[in-house]
Design a protein around this motif. Structure first.
Motif, short mmCIF file in Angstrom:
data_model
loop_
_atom_site.label_atom_id
_atom_site.label_comp_id
_atom_site.label_asym_id
_atom_site.label_seq_id
_atom_site.Cartn_x
_atom_site.Cartn_y
_atom_site.Cartn_z
N SER A 250 0.83 -1.21 0.00
CA SER A 250 0.00 0.00 0.00
C SER A 250 0.87 1.26 0.00
CB SER A 250 -0.92 0.02 1.22
OG SER A 250 -0.16 0.19 2.39
N PHE A 251 0.27 2.36 -0.41
CA PHE A 251 0.95 3.65 -0.45
C PHE A 251 1.48 4.04 0.93
CE2 PHE A 251 0.66 8.24 0.24
CZ PHE A 251 1.53 8.70 -0.72
N ARG A 252 0.71 3.75 1.95
CA ARG A 252 1.09 4.12 3.32
C ARG A 252 2.37 3.42 3.74
NH1 ARG A 252 -1.39 1.68 8.62
NH2 ARG A 252 -1.04 -0.07 7.26
N ARG A 253 2.50 2.14 3.44
CA ARG A 253 3.67 1.37 3.87
C ARG A 253 4.90 1.58 2.99
NH1 ARG A 253 1.67 -4.63 5.52
NH2 ARG A 253 0.45 -4.03 7.36
N ILE A 254 4.71 1.76 1.71
CA ILE A 254 5.82 1.83 0.78
C ILE A 254 6.35 3.25 0.60
CG2 ILE A 254 6.50 1.42 -1.63
CD1 ILE A 254 6.14 -1.11 -0.07
N VAL A 255 5.46 4.26 0.64
CA VAL A 255 5.89 5.63 0.33
C VAL A 255 5.82 6.54 1.56
CG1 VAL A 255 5.40 7.65 -1.09
CG2 VAL A 255 5.14 5.38 -2.05
N LEU A 256 4.66 6.62 2.17
CA LEU A 256 4.43 7.59 3.24
C LEU A 256 5.28 7.32 4.48
CD1 LEU A 256 2.76 10.04 4.11
CD2 LEU A 256 1.08 8.44 5.03
#
Length: 93
Positions: A52-58
């Motif tokens: 997910s965006f939260r785990r990989i980027v944010l």
């Protein structure tokens, strides 16, 4: 008895502002690690939430900002007096 003079008194290296910045930085790192946490995949079940965006980027960006602000909080030093503030002073003719 030994007396101390004013020259022997040293000022602390870190001020209250440094410690507050350091605490804020540590909280940012903890927040980033918390954002990375979650259920993982097992051998019998694949969890697509891993990507997910939260785990990989944010979360890594939040952790990186936290680590950089730790460096800033250690290196930050307040200006003493009016050093560099020559614009308000009247110069003699």
């Amino acid at each position: 008895m030994k007396t101390t003079s004013n020259k022997d008194v040293t000022t602390p290296m870190f001020t209250r502002k440094n410690y507050l910045l350091l605490i804020f930085s540590c909280l940012l790192i903890i927040l980033g690690l918390f954002l990375m946490s979650g259920n993982g995949s097992t051998s019998s079940h694949f969890e697509p939430e891993i990507f997910s965006f939260r785990r990989i980027v944010l979360a890594p960006i939040v952790c990186l900002i936290g680590y950089l602000s730790v460096i800033v909080s250690i290196l930050y030093a307040e200006k003493k007096g009016n050093v560099g503030n020559d614009f308000n002073e009247k110069k003699p003719n």
